[in-house]
Design an enzyme around this catalytic site. Structure first.
Site, mmCIF file in Angstrom:
data_model
loop_
_atom_site.group_PDB
_atom_site.id
_atom_site.type_symbol
_atom_site.label_atom_id
_atom_site.label_comp_id
_atom_site.label_asym_id
_atom_site.label_seq_id
_atom_site.Cartn_x
_atom_site.Cartn_y
_atom_site.Cartn_z
ATOM 1 N N ARG A 131 0.845 10.628 12.762
ATOM 2 C CA ARG A 131 1.923 10.052 11.958
ATOM 3 C C ARG A 131 2.835 9.199 12.830
ATOM 4 N NH1 ARG A 131 4.344 12.226 7.771
ATOM 5 N NH2 ARG A 131 5.380 10.209 7.794
ATOM 6 N N GLY A 132 3.636 8.353 12.157
ATOM 7 C CA GLY A 132 4.605 7.522 12.860
ATOM 8 C C GLY A 132 4.340 6.047 12.665
ATOM 9 N N ARG A 192 2.484 5.429 17.146
ATOM 10 C CA ARG A 192 1.064 5.778 17.233
ATOM 11 C C ARG A 192 0.435 5.214 18.506
ATOM 12 N NH1 ARG A 192 -1.085 4.672 11.173
ATOM 13 N NH2 ARG A 192 0.949 3.750 10.782
ATOM 14 N N ARG A 227 -7.908 8.066 3.769
ATOM 15 C CA ARG A 227 -9.015 7.120 3.612
ATOM 16 C C ARG A 227 -9.675 6.858 4.955
ATOM 17 N NH1 ARG A 227 -9.218 1.793 4.904
ATOM 18 N NH2 ARG A 227 -6.995 1.876 5.356
ATOM 19 N N ARG A 228 -8.870 6.518 5.957
ATOM 20 C CA ARG A 228 -9.438 6.246 7.280
ATOM 21 C C ARG A 228 -10.099 7.484 7.860
ATOM 22 N NH1 ARG A 228 -4.027 3.006 8.997
ATOM 23 N NH2 ARG A 228 -4.620 0.923 8.295
ATOM 24 N N CYS A 235 -1.589 9.742 -1.871
ATOM 25 C CA CYS A 235 -1.960 10.021 -0.486
ATOM 26 C C CYS A 235 -2.864 11.243 -0.382
ATOM 27 C CB CYS A 235 -0.705 10.234 0.355
ATOM 28 S SG CYS A 235 0.143 8.702 0.742
ATOM 29 N N LYS A 240 0.820 -1.217 0.000
ATOM 30 C CA LYS A 240 0.000 0.000 0.000
ATOM 31 C C LYS A 240 0.852 1.265 0.000
ATOM 32 C CE LYS A 240 -0.872 0.326 5.003
ATOM 33 N NZ LYS A 240 -1.931 0.365 6.030
#
Length: 311
Positions: free
Chosen positions: A151-152, A157, A133-134, A244, A85
């Site tokens: 991020r991360g 996270r 998307r999420r 993205c 992905k």
């Protein structure tokens, strides 16, 4: 094949190293090679270093692959291991995806602190995610929630969640499974209701075009059903010029009867509008199925759907 060290390039996160180790283990088993025949080369990528801004602002998906692909082109490594992905639809000249491992679970999971499920989160709760998307799908399900950028890597996270920076976050179940961490999930989201990113759950191997040694190595571990499914999903993404910057979901499955079925979906970033399609055909037409599905949603959405928010 064992007369020369086989150099595997990868990012340095715990998940990336687990994926590279899985590729090495499968190659060892397929070719009867010892672990000493391989070297896992950790390559730092821009995506790992830039954590304070959304990917869409600093270059998109290629940030997780660019430095690794440069090492591949410069022959400092022999093969590269990626999360599918993370792969852009157009690869650098001279490189190709030469193999996919059997796909892991495609589903997303929710990890809740304030509540175990998205639907039971209190009104106004904060959900962190780096994925457009999420973010868009959460906003569509629960417009009242506060969605922030998270991020991360997985560990980063989860640490942010423990520190109280959000009431919940979402991760791919495949990555948690590969690190024996599936127990942290409080809700597993169905792929029909919450379809995954194109390529989610699949490890891919990238190599130089015409490198017969690398091709011979990875051909033995490539999974054909995953290759077919990812061909359809990546064609869907390519038709939409996906990156993205665009909330896009796609999930293809391959049946025992030689058919491939694709569920594709696009959303506006605020979740206010969604268009989806389902297409089925023979596996030989996987790429065309993906492209036709992309045209389906584009036709339904209209020419102005991406205007003003997609670069």
């Amino acid at each position: 094949m064992a007369d020369k060290l086989i150099r595997i390039g990868t990012r340095g996160s715990q998940l990336a190293l687990a994926q590279a180790s899985e590729v090495r283990a499968r190659l060892m088993a397929a070719h009867g090679l010892p672990e000493e025949a391989f070297a896992i080369e950790v390559i730092s990528t821009s995506g790992d270093r830039i954590l304070d801004r959304p990917l869409s602002e600093v270059g998109g998906k290629g940030l997780f692959t660019k430095e690794i692909e440069v090492a591949l082109l410069e022959e400092r490594i022999d093969i590269a291991v990626h999360s599918s992905k993370d792969m852009a639809t157009a690869l650098p000249d001279g490189l190709s995806i030469s193999a996919f491992l059997p796909r892991e679970d495609v589903r997303d999971v929710f990890i809740g602190k304030a509540a175990p499920t998205i639907e039971t989160l209190p009104e106004g709760a904060t959900v962190g995610s780096a994925s457009l998307r999420r973010q868009a799908m959460i906003k569509r399900m629960r417009p009242d929630l506060n969605v922030i950028i998270f991020r991360g890597n997985v560990q980063t996270r989860l640490r942010k969640l423990e520190e109280g920076q959000a009431d919940g976050t979402l991760l791919a179940l495949a990555g948690l499974n590969r690190m024996d961490m599936a127990h942290v999930a409080t809700e597993v989201l169905s792929p029909e209701r919450f379809p995954p990113a194109p390529g989610q759950g699949a490890i891919c191997i990238e190599s130089r075009l015409g490198d017969e040694r690398a091709d011979g190595l990875v051909a033995a571990i490539s999974d054909q059903p995953t290759m077919v499914a990812l061909t359809a999903e990546r064609a869907f993404l390519a038709e939409l010029d996906g990156s993205c910057r665009t909330p896009i979901a796609a999930h293809a499955t391959v049946g025992d009867d030689g058919t491939v079925s694709l569920h594709g979906l696009i959303l506006k970033p605020d979740g206010s509008e969604m268009h989806e399609t389902h297409r089925t055909g023979v596996v030989e037409d996987a790429e065309m199925i993906g492209r036709l599905a992309g045209r389906d949603v584009l036709a339904a959405a209209g020419p102005d759907f991406f205007e003003g928010w997609a670069a």
